[in-house]
Design a protein around this motif. Structure first.
Motif, PDB file in Angstrom:
ATOM      1  N   ILE A  87     -66.376  -5.801  12.052  1.00 44.88           N
ATOM      2  CA  ILE A  87     -66.567  -4.751  11.216  1.00 44.88           C
ATOM      3  C   ILE A  87     -65.699  -3.498  11.704  1.00 44.88           C
ATOM      4  CG2 ILE A  87     -68.226  -2.905  10.891  1.00 44.88           C
ATOM      5  CD1 ILE A  87     -70.496  -4.939  11.013  1.00 44.88           C
ATOM      6  N   GLU A  88     -65.198  -3.232  12.908  1.00 43.38           N
ATOM      7  CA  GLU A  88     -64.439  -2.297  13.540  1.00 43.38           C
ATOM      8  C   GLU A  88     -62.973  -2.689  13.117  1.00 43.38           C
ATOM      9  OE1 GLU A  88     -64.438  -1.723  17.567  1.00 43.38           O
ATOM     10  OE2 GLU A  88     -63.718  -3.738  18.353  1.00 43.38           O
ATOM     11  N   SER A  89     -62.817  -4.222  12.916  1.00 42.66           N
ATOM     12  CA  SER A  89     -61.395  -4.335  12.312  1.00 42.66           C
ATOM     13  C   SER A  89     -61.220  -4.372  10.772  1.00 42.66           C
ATOM     14  CB  SER A  89     -61.000  -5.972  12.640  1.00 42.66           C
ATOM     15  OG  SER A  89     -61.348  -6.070  14.122  1.00 42.66           O
ATOM     16  N   GLY A  90     -62.286  -3.734  10.095  1.00 37.38           N
ATOM     17  CA  GLY A  90     -61.852  -3.567   8.703  1.00 37.38           C
ATOM     18  C   GLY A  90     -62.446  -4.833   8.025  1.00 37.38           C
ATOM     19  N   MET A  91     -63.156  -5.849   8.439  1.00 36.31           N
ATOM     20  CA  MET A  91     -63.545  -7.094   7.820  1.00 36.31           C
ATOM     21  C   MET A  91     -64.903  -7.298   7.588  1.00 36.31           C
ATOM     22  SD  MET A  91     -61.165  -9.653   9.962  1.00 36.31           S
ATOM     23  CE  MET A  91     -59.125  -9.419  10.226  1.00 36.31           C
ATOM     24  N   ASP A  92     -65.314  -7.691   6.679  1.00 37.29           N
ATOM     25  CA  ASP A  92     -66.749  -8.330   6.348  1.00 37.29           C
ATOM     26  C   ASP A  92     -66.995  -9.543   7.263  1.00 37.29           C
ATOM     27  OD1 ASP A  92     -69.288  -8.826   5.565  1.00 37.29           O
ATOM     28  OD2 ASP A  92     -68.718  -8.869   3.336  1.00 37.29           O
ATOM     29  N   PRO A  93     -67.981  -9.426   8.069  1.00 43.47           N
ATOM     30  CA  PRO A  93     -68.135 -10.616   8.987  1.00 43.47           C
ATOM     31  C   PRO A  93     -69.019 -11.697   8.225  1.00 43.47           C
ATOM     32  CG  PRO A  93     -69.878  -8.800   9.369  1.00 43.47           C
ATOM     33  CD  PRO A  93     -68.803  -8.463   8.696  1.00 43.47           C
ATOM     34  N   ASP A  94     -69.859 -11.311   7.130  1.00 43.60           N
ATOM     35  CA  ASP A  94     -70.431 -12.343   6.225  1.00 43.60           C
ATOM     36  C   ASP A  94     -69.529 -12.979   5.349  1.00 43.60           C
ATOM     37  OD1 ASP A  94     -72.971 -11.634   7.268  1.00 43.60           O
ATOM     38  OD2 ASP A  94     -73.190  -9.825   6.121  1.00 43.60           O
ATOM     39  N   ALA A  95     -68.147 -12.607   5.094  1.00 51.54           N
ATOM     40  CA  ALA A  95     -67.169 -13.177   4.318  1.00 51.54           C
ATOM     41  C   ALA A  95     -66.154 -14.146   4.880  1.00 51.54           C
ATOM     42  CB  ALA A  95     -66.411 -12.367   3.451  1.00 51.54           C
ATOM     43  N   LEU A  96     -66.392 -14.203   6.742  1.00 46.97           N
ATOM     44  CA  LEU A  96     -65.333 -14.557   7.326  1.00 46.97           C
ATOM     45  C   LEU A  96     -65.983 -15.961   7.612  1.00 46.97           C
ATOM     46  CD1 LEU A  96     -64.510 -12.058  10.187  1.00 46.97           C
ATOM     47  CD2 LEU A  96     -63.169 -12.952   8.292  1.00 46.97           C
ATOM     48  N   ASP A  97     -65.555 -16.912   6.597  1.00 47.48           N
ATOM     49  CA  ASP A  97     -66.109 -18.544   6.513  1.00 47.48           C
ATOM     50  C   ASP A  97     -64.904 -19.397   7.224  1.00 47.48           C
ATOM     51  OD1 ASP A  97     -68.192 -17.654   4.846  1.00 47.48           O
ATOM     52  OD2 ASP A  97     -66.827 -18.026   3.009  1.00 47.48           O
ATOM     53  N   PHE A  98     -63.971 -18.713   7.762  1.00 44.42           N
ATOM     54  CA  PHE A  98     -62.878 -19.426   8.421  1.00 44.42           C
ATOM     55  C   PHE A  98     -62.693 -19.077   9.910  1.00 44.42           C
ATOM     56  CE2 PHE A  98     -60.965 -15.913   6.423  1.00 44.42           C
ATOM     57  CZ  PHE A  98     -60.541 -15.069   7.071  1.00 44.42           C
ATOM     58  N   ASN A  99     -62.429 -19.758  10.676  1.00 49.81           N
ATOM     59  CA  ASN A  99     -61.966 -19.272  12.129  1.00 49.81           C
ATOM     60  C   ASN A  99     -60.543 -18.854  12.327  1.00 49.81           C
ATOM     61  OD1 ASN A  99     -62.962 -19.604  14.834  1.00 49.81           O
ATOM     62  ND2 ASN A  99     -63.420 -21.627  14.355  1.00 49.81           N
ATOM     63  N   LEU A 100     -60.225 -17.685  12.657  1.00 49.94           N
ATOM     64  CA  LEU A 100     -59.013 -17.174  12.936  1.00 49.94           C
ATOM     65  C   LEU A 100     -58.395 -17.589  14.207  1.00 49.94           C
ATOM     66  CD1 LEU A 100     -56.530 -15.215  12.155  1.00 49.94           C
ATOM     67  CD2 LEU A 100     -57.692 -13.401  13.126  1.00 49.94           C
ATOM     68  N   PHE A 101     -57.308 -18.404  14.168  1.00 47.99           N
ATOM     69  CA  PHE A 101     -56.793 -18.988  15.603  1.00 47.99           C
ATOM     70  C   PHE A 101     -55.383 -18.132  15.709  1.00 47.99           C
ATOM     71  CE2 PHE A 101     -59.416 -22.588  14.474  1.00 47.99           C
ATOM     72  CZ  PHE A 101     -60.139 -22.607  15.740  1.00 47.99           C
ATOM     73  N   PHE A 102     -55.151 -18.009  16.954  1.00 54.57           N
ATOM     74  CA  PHE A 102     -53.610 -17.716  17.317  1.00 54.57           C
ATOM     75  C   PHE A 102     -53.540 -17.988  18.920  1.00 54.57           C
ATOM     76  CE2 PHE A 102     -56.381 -14.368  18.046  1.00 54.57           C
ATOM     77  CZ  PHE A 102     -56.070 -13.833  19.404  1.00 54.57           C
ATOM     78  N   ASP A 103     -52.348 -17.915  19.305  1.00 52.19           N
ATOM     79  CA  ASP A 103     -52.209 -18.184  20.910  1.00 52.19           C
ATOM     80  C   ASP A 103     -51.499 -17.276  21.539  1.00 52.19           C
ATOM     81  OD1 ASP A 103     -49.797 -18.786  19.644  1.00 52.19           O
ATOM     82  OD2 ASP A 103     -49.402 -20.684  20.423  1.00 52.19           O
TER      83      ASP A 103
END
Length: 323
Positions: A87-103
């Motif tokens: 939410i603080e990142s400007g996203m809807d947590p209920d719409a995050l159906d994917f994992n965001l990966f980085f390294d």
């Protein structure tokens, strides 16, 4: 019962050693020499289990505690994996159906009590406490990880701080660079090994980060959007893994950087243009309490009922030395 392993150095020897932290606060050294975390994972279990419950012979206060994760290793990360952080990142947590990966590069790995140099060109240095999984298995293809077999893939858990140069990461779109400067991943102090029937504790842990004694982040891993088992299953579809590799599972809310909703960002970009938008972002964020030389960051993870204590890391932010 959770067991805390640590990697350390004494004044008498420059060679790192491994030990088990006893209930008396002393360290029981292992008999074997393990050059890497992966070597310890694969060959040291009988050794460290034999030390559990023993009275230690080395005072913890008399040793230099090192990162319990050695390099080279993979440092894989999950983004926006807590509801309030999304939410603080400007996203809807209920719409995050994917994992965001980085390294992050393993050049960023440092000890739990080491100073962290803020590069001279970085003004927006941010913190991100994370539960990190230290991996057990060698993966060379897709695997299915469940809560029941999680212990086959996770050796231990530890504390990590995903330090991030926001004025590099965001304006330049450089996640890898902005998160990988040397010292930008303090790890430890311990490898906390959970028994097979304790692995459910990874979803019950409190995380707390403070700057100069003021709490900035506090949450519990029960609020992870993507749990470790499903994350490792997905990760195995595109990433090889080895014993001793590290997976950071995301940070709670409370970071210094904030982001408006995506629709606002798109509108601002259309009006200002990409360059002016990020120039305005940096100017605005300079007013916020980002990390500066002299700041002391403490990060701790523990179970609220005392079933596991991963310890507390304490790092001081310092300016680059004059050349």
């Amino acid at each position: 019962m959770a067991t805390n392993l640590l990697r350390y150095r004494t004044a008498a020897s420059a060679d790192p050693a491994w030990g088990v932290l006893g209930v008396d606060g002393f360290v029981a050294p292992l008999d074997g020499a393990y050059a890497t975390t992966g070597h310890l994972v694969e060959h040291g279990e009988d050794d460290w289990r034999a030390r559990v419950g023993e009275s230690g012979s080395v005072a913890l206060d008399d040793v230099e505690v090192l990162s319990p994760v050695t390099t080279p290793c993979r440092v894989m990360c999950q983004g926006v994996n807590y509801r309030e952080h999304a939410i603080e990142s400007g996203m809807d947590p209920d719409a995050l159906d994917f994992n965001l990966f980085f390294d992050k590069t393993d050049a960023s790995v440092t000890g739990p009590f080491d100073d962290v140099v803020r590069p001279a060109h970085v003004r927006l240095l941010d913190y991100e406490i994370e539960l990190a999984l230290v991996l057990r298995s060698r993966v060379r293809g897709p695997v299915t990880v469940t809560r029941e077999n999680l212990a086959d893939h996770v050796f231990a858990v530890t504390v990590a701080n995903d330090l991030s140069a926001r004025d590099v990461q965001l304006p330049q779109g450089q996640f890898l660079k902005g998160k990988s400067y040397r010292g930008f991943c303090p790890v430890g102090p311990f490898l906390t090994v959970l028994e097979r029937d304790e692995m459910g504790l990874v979803e019950e842990l409190d995380l707390t980060l403070a700057v100069n004694g003021q709490v900035r982040q506090h949450d519990n891993t029960r609020h992870l959007l993507h749990k470790p088992a499903e994350t490792l299953t997905e990760l195995s579809t595109f990433c090889d893994l080895d014993p001793g590799d590290l997976l950071l599972t995301g940070t709670p809310s409370g970071i210094t950087a904030g982001s408006p909703p995506a629709v606002v960002r798109r509108l601002a970009t259309a009006i200002l243009g990409e360059r002016r938008l990020w120039q305005a972002f940096v100017r605005t964020n300079l007013k916020k309490p980002y990390l500066a030389p002299g700041d002391v960051v403490t990060a701790s993870i523990s179970h609220p009922r005392g079933a596991a204590d991963l310890g507390t890391q304490r790092t001081t932010i310092v300016a680059p030395r004059d050349v």
